[in-house]
Design a protein around this motif. Sequence first.
Motif, PDB file in Angstrom:
ATOM      1  N   PRO A  33       0.515   0.719   6.340  1.00 34.13           N
ATOM      2  CA  PRO A  33       0.427   1.971   7.091  1.00 34.13           C
ATOM      3  C   PRO A  33      -0.736   1.938   8.087  1.00 34.13           C
ATOM      4  CG  PRO A  33      -0.526   2.254   4.920  1.00 34.13           C
ATOM      5  CD  PRO A  33       0.091   0.880   4.947  1.00 34.13           C
ATOM      6  N   TYR A  43       1.384   7.460   7.188  1.00 38.00           N
ATOM      7  CA  TYR A  43       2.708   6.856   7.070  1.00 38.00           C
ATOM      8  C   TYR A  43       3.660   7.480   8.077  1.00 38.00           C
ATOM      9  CZ  TYR A  43       0.855   4.932   2.775  1.00 38.00           C
ATOM     10  OH  TYR A  43       0.092   4.256   1.863  1.00 38.00           O
ATOM     11  N   ASP A  47       7.198   3.320   8.315  1.00 39.53           N
ATOM     12  CA  ASP A  47       6.642   3.109   6.975  1.00 39.53           C
ATOM     13  C   ASP A  47       7.541   3.740   5.914  1.00 39.53           C
ATOM     14  OD1 ASP A  47       4.152   1.815   7.816  1.00 39.53           O
ATOM     15  OD2 ASP A  47       3.594   3.805   8.548  1.00 39.53           O
TER      16      ASP A  47
END
Length: 131
Positions: A33, A43, A47
């Motif tokens: 991240p 995130y 992600d």
Amino acid sequence: MKSSELTIGAAAERFGLATHVLRHWESVGVLAPARVTGSRRRYGEDDLRRIAVILRAKEAGFSLEDIGALLTAREPGQRTHLLRRRRTELAARIAAAQASLDLVDCALGCDHDDLASCPHFQAVVERRGSA
């Protein structure tokens, strides 16, 4: 923070995970991240998709090491060996689960006092033993 980015707590909660799981996945290199002020993880959509892929791959029985190899492979041919091996293992697990389900279904339909003496149940057990 962009509205589409989540904190580690929010990302973990979205998938029903503990935050330490996401930290571990980062430590082994399958998740990376973005970082913002104070090294806080954020995130984004990519992600979150990667987390979903990792979860599905783990459900399929892949190790984190194998997941890393799958995710970093640049050519489809690099993934072929891992995927074929996992497919073979999954097919065997599915066959075993189906045989177990057949046994349970047979037992559910049996009205014998002693299940083990039921000829139909015995036949199902023997088929399973010879598989």
